[in-house]
Design a protein around this motif. Structure first.
Motif, PDB file in Angstrom:
ATOM      1  N   GLU A 210       0.821  -1.283  -0.178  1.00  0.00           N
ATOM      2  CA  GLU A 210      -0.012   0.054   0.015  1.00  0.00           C
ATOM      3  C   GLU A 210       0.935   1.232   0.056  1.00  0.00           C
ATOM      4  O   GLU A 210       0.561   2.229  -0.774  1.00  0.00           O
ATOM      5  CB  GLU A 210      -0.889  -0.257   1.326  1.00  0.00           C
ATOM      6  CG  GLU A 210      -2.009  -1.341   1.101  1.00  0.00           C
ATOM      7  CD  GLU A 210      -2.780  -1.151   2.485  1.00  0.00           C
ATOM      8  OE1 GLU A 210      -2.318  -0.574   3.484  1.00  0.00           O
ATOM      9  OE2 GLU A 210      -3.519  -2.138   2.756  1.00  0.00           O
ATOM     10  N   ALA A 211       2.046   1.157   0.773  1.00  0.00           N
ATOM     11  CA  ALA A 211       2.808   2.324   0.795  1.00  0.00           C
ATOM     12  C   ALA A 211       3.446   2.742  -0.482  1.00  0.00           C
ATOM     13  O   ALA A 211       3.559   3.937  -0.959  1.00  0.00           O
ATOM     14  CB  ALA A 211       4.000   2.186   2.011  1.00  0.00           C
ATOM     15  N   ILE A 212       4.001   1.682  -1.261  1.00  0.00           N
ATOM     16  CA  ILE A 212       4.740   2.083  -2.494  1.00  0.00           C
ATOM     17  C   ILE A 212       3.710   2.148  -3.803  1.00  0.00           C
ATOM     18  O   ILE A 212       4.206   2.372  -4.677  1.00  0.00           O
ATOM     19  CB  ILE A 212       5.518   0.917  -2.692  1.00  0.00           C
ATOM     20  CG1 ILE A 212       5.180  -0.292  -3.020  1.00  0.00           C
ATOM     21  CG2 ILE A 212       6.766   0.835  -1.766  1.00  0.00           C
ATOM     22  CD1 ILE A 212       5.976  -1.502  -3.751  1.00  0.00           C
ATOM     23  N   GLY A 220      16.814   7.948  -8.176  1.00  0.00           N
ATOM     24  CA  GLY A 220      16.778   7.885  -6.932  1.00  0.00           C
ATOM     25  C   GLY A 220      15.428   7.372  -6.195  1.00  0.00           C
ATOM     26  O   GLY A 220      15.610   7.530  -4.951  1.00  0.00           O
ATOM     27  N   VAL A 221      14.581   7.057  -6.655  1.00  0.00           N
ATOM     28  CA  VAL A 221      13.362   6.734  -5.918  1.00  0.00           C
ATOM     29  C   VAL A 221      13.284   5.311  -6.032  1.00  0.00           C
ATOM     30  O   VAL A 221      12.557   4.515  -6.551  1.00  0.00           O
ATOM     31  CB  VAL A 221      11.982   7.250  -6.843  1.00  0.00           C
ATOM     32  CG1 VAL A 221      10.639   6.878  -6.178  1.00  0.00           C
ATOM     33  CG2 VAL A 221      12.081   8.710  -7.206  1.00  0.00           C
ATOM     34  N   GLY A 222      13.867   4.726  -4.871  1.00  0.00           N
ATOM     35  CA  GLY A 222      14.221   3.450  -4.685  1.00  0.00           C
ATOM     36  C   GLY A 222      14.648   2.436  -5.782  1.00  0.00           C
ATOM     37  O   GLY A 222      15.383   3.191  -6.792  1.00  0.00           O
ATOM     38  N   SER A 223      14.596   1.265  -5.895  1.00  0.00           N
ATOM     39  CA  SER A 223      15.183   0.441  -7.111  1.00  0.00           C
ATOM     40  C   SER A 223      14.312   0.766  -7.992  1.00  0.00           C
ATOM     41  O   SER A 223      14.658   0.640  -9.342  1.00  0.00           O
ATOM     42  CB  SER A 223      15.185  -1.102  -6.668  1.00  0.00           C
ATOM     43  OG  SER A 223      16.258  -1.099  -5.581  1.00  0.00           O
ATOM     44  N   ASP A 247      14.247   7.521   1.379  1.00  0.00           N
ATOM     45  CA  ASP A 247      13.127   7.782   1.614  1.00  0.00           C
ATOM     46  C   ASP A 247      12.199   6.361   2.000  1.00  0.00           C
ATOM     47  O   ASP A 247      11.270   6.798   2.467  1.00  0.00           O
ATOM     48  CB  ASP A 247      12.374   8.575   0.365  1.00  0.00           C
ATOM     49  CG  ASP A 247      12.942  10.098   0.072  1.00  0.00           C
ATOM     50  OD1 ASP A 247      13.893  10.560   1.056  1.00  0.00           O
ATOM     51  OD2 ASP A 247      12.964  10.162  -0.989  1.00  0.00           O
ATOM     52  N   PHE A 248      12.691   5.322   1.841  1.00  0.00           N
ATOM     53  CA  PHE A 248      12.064   4.133   2.008  1.00  0.00           C
ATOM     54  C   PHE A 248      12.758   3.176   2.989  1.00  0.00           C
ATOM     55  O   PHE A 248      12.352   2.019   3.117  1.00  0.00           O
ATOM     56  CB  PHE A 248      11.675   3.395   0.583  1.00  0.00           C
ATOM     57  CG  PHE A 248      11.146   4.343  -0.497  1.00  0.00           C
ATOM     58  CD1 PHE A 248       9.834   4.643  -0.471  1.00  0.00           C
ATOM     59  CD2 PHE A 248      11.972   4.827  -1.320  1.00  0.00           C
ATOM     60  CE1 PHE A 248       9.279   5.360  -1.502  1.00  0.00           C
ATOM     61  CE2 PHE A 248      11.214   5.833  -2.495  1.00  0.00           C
ATOM     62  CZ  PHE A 248       9.985   5.784  -2.341  1.00  0.00           C
ATOM     63  N   ARG A 249      14.067   3.579   3.484  1.00  0.00           N
ATOM     64  CA  ARG A 249      14.651   2.657   4.292  1.00  0.00           C
ATOM     65  C   ARG A 249      13.802   2.053   5.592  1.00  0.00           C
ATOM     66  O   ARG A 249      13.785   0.968   5.787  1.00  0.00           O
ATOM     67  CB  ARG A 249      15.993   3.440   4.642  1.00  0.00           C
ATOM     68  CG  ARG A 249      16.782   2.286   5.538  1.00  0.00           C
ATOM     69  CD  ARG A 249      18.364   3.175   5.425  1.00  0.00           C
ATOM     70  NE  ARG A 249      18.791   3.217   4.237  1.00  0.00           N
ATOM     71  CZ  ARG A 249      19.106   4.157   3.574  1.00  0.00           C
ATOM     72  NH1 ARG A 249      18.863   5.606   4.158  1.00  0.00           N
ATOM     73  NH2 ARG A 249      19.762   4.404   2.459  1.00  0.00           N
ATOM     74  N   ARG A 254      10.613  -2.273   8.145  1.00  0.00           N
ATOM     75  CA  ARG A 254       9.631  -2.763   8.852  1.00  0.00           C
ATOM     76  C   ARG A 254       9.223  -3.922   8.040  1.00  0.00           C
ATOM     77  O   ARG A 254       8.551  -4.991   9.004  1.00  0.00           O
ATOM     78  CB  ARG A 254       8.616  -1.780   9.072  1.00  0.00           C
ATOM     79  CG  ARG A 254       8.603  -0.623   9.840  1.00  0.00           C
ATOM     80  CD  ARG A 254       7.400   0.453   9.639  1.00  0.00           C
ATOM     81  NE  ARG A 254       6.121  -0.366   9.554  1.00  0.00           N
ATOM     82  CZ  ARG A 254       4.942   0.098   8.996  1.00  0.00           C
ATOM     83  NH1 ARG A 254       5.183   1.328   8.153  1.00  0.00           N
ATOM     84  NH2 ARG A 254       3.820  -0.415   9.127  1.00  0.00           N
ATOM     85  N   ALA A 255       9.484  -4.192   6.926  1.00  0.00           N
ATOM     86  CA  ALA A 255       9.096  -5.486   6.099  1.00  0.00           C
ATOM     87  C   ALA A 255      10.151  -6.398   6.005  1.00  0.00           C
ATOM     88  O   ALA A 255       9.951  -7.373   5.444  1.00  0.00           O
ATOM     89  CB  ALA A 255       8.766  -4.856   4.585  1.00  0.00           C
TER      90      ALA A 255
END
Length: 429
Positions: A210-212, A220-223, A247-249, A254-255
């Motif tokens: 849901e977050a992504i 640079g927006v994650g992989s 921004d997603f670390r 958590r996952a």
């Protein structure tokens, strides 16, 4: 120029041909053949080829040692029991799909082997040892499973199964085929190609998906966002330190995700369709076979997504055509209704005109009375000076006062002369 649509009923082998030869060689071209000569009833390692020692993670100096000590797991899979039987009976034998851990320590990988056992005899015919030949079948089994999964996916695509169902099945197949634990995610490109939407991720937690969902494509927006932006694979071996994941670390932590390799899913004209990602629980760099597997399935995902887009466009075109047909039918109905109403009005106007002509003719024949006829029940003794009439054919003569009163209070009353000339005749009297 529009890119031709793919033939979605072509054999699965042809779909696999779309992967590069390098990918296929990487996936299926590394089977191992081992040879070892064993001496005596304890099956001491006498001689062996280099592949044998590489397979068990030992150096060639390990000779004169019982095979059971070098490869203990062979005992639990029945290999040592077969060796004992062949040594005792002198009859050759075979074993199929025997699981073996290849390599050493933390780098061990489970593989499968087919073994052939041939007794060695001395000049007197007594069994003095066994020649053990093993051929790794891991790649063959992997190829069979991959082909079966590909065939099932292409059949799903051909029968127009829902895209979510196809992608979910593909993700589960890859997670099952991968030699180490992997969590697969497929994101779909928005029509603007600037955002990515959830497609399938059966093993990732819901809060993460849901977050992504809806992340932007960009450097640079994650992989996945970066892979979509660059139109090339992006390998992040350690999410904990890579700046792409700043921004997603916390979300990845958590996952419990530590590595992410993302491959863009592209159409034949290089249009972005989405991304295909492989996550890992610990920092890890991909092997060539991992990247080959990703490319092969990314091509299958492209096939499914393109088919979905074709079906969506077809449905939209059919809906638009149906709407146009309904609009045309409505216009024709309205036109018919208006034509009918116009004809009815024309008929009514003609009927009214005929009635007025008839009334005029009848009124002409009526002589003027001496006194006003508009005085009501009280009567009026004033001279009848002005003639009034209505559209229903009634007419009367009256004095000026009563005529004026009737014009103000009686609907459709007009002043007329003997020829039904109306107000003009009155003004010119």
């Amino acid at each position: 120029m529009t890119t031709p649509a793919r033939n979605l009923t072509e054999p699965v082998a042809r779909v696999l041909d779309s992967a590069s030869e390098r990918d296929l060689r990487e996936l299926f071209g590394h089977s191992t053949a081992v040879f070892v000569s064993l001496a005596g009833p304890k099956h001491l390692v006498d001689t062996a080829n280099p592949a044998f020692f590489a397979t068990i993670g030992k150096d060639p100096a390990h000779t004169g040692i019982p095979l059971a000590e070098l490869v203990p797991e062979l005992r639990e899979h029945g290999v040592l029991a077969v060796l004992d039987q062949v040594y005792r009976t002198g009859e050759p034998s075979t074993s199929h799909a025997v699981p073996v851990l290849l390599g050493a320590d933390a780098h061990k990988v489970r593989s499968s082997f087919d073994f052939s056992y041939e007794p060695l005899h001395n000049d007197e015919g007594s069994v003095i040892g066994i020649r053990l030949i093993g051929v790794e079948t891991t790649q063959l089994e992997h190829a069979h499973r991959l082909m079966a999964e590909q065939r099932a996916l292409v059949e799903q695509i051909a029968r127009q199964a829902p895209l979510a169902e196809v992608l979910d099945g593909m993700a589960r197949a890859i997670e099952d085929l991968a030699p180490e634990q992997v969590l697969v995610s497929v994101l779909l490109a928005d029509p603007d190609r600037r955002h990515l939407r959830h497609g399938a991720a059966p093993s990732l937690p819901d809060f993460y998906n849901e977050a992504i969902d809806g992340i932007a494509t960009g450097e640079g927006v994650g992989s996945c966002g970066t892979a979509a932006h660059r139109r090339e694979p992006v390998i992040v071996t350690d999410i904990g330190t890579d700046p792409f994941w700043d921004d997603f670390r916390e979300l990845a932590g958590r996952a419990q995700l530590a590595a992410c390799w993302s491959t863009p899913i592209l159409a034949r004209d290089s249009t972005l369709l989405g991304t295909f990602a492989m996550y890992h629980r610990s920092p890890r760099a991909p092997q060539d076979s991992d990247l080959a597997l990703a490319r092969v399935f990314a091509d299958t995902a492209a096939l499914a997504i393109e088919r979905h887009h074709i079906e969506q466009a077809k449905a939209a075109a059919e809906a638009q055509a149906e709407a146009a047909r309904e609009e045309l039918a409505t216009a024709l109905r309205i036109e018919h209704q208006l034509r009918t109403e116009a004809e009815q009005r024309a008929e009514a106007a003609a009927e009214l005109s005929a009635r007025m002509d008839s009334a005029a003719a009848a009124l002409v024949a009526v002589p003027r009375p001496e006194h006003c006829e508009l005085g009501g029940s009280a009567g009026c003794n004033e001279p009848a000076e002005i003639k009034v009439a209505d559209s229903w054919g009634d007419a009367a003569w009256g004095c000026p006062d009563h005529v004026e009163h009737s014009l103000l209070n009686v609907s459709s009353v007009f002043i007329a002369n003997e020829d039904l000339g109306g107000l003009a005749a009155y003004r010119n009297r």
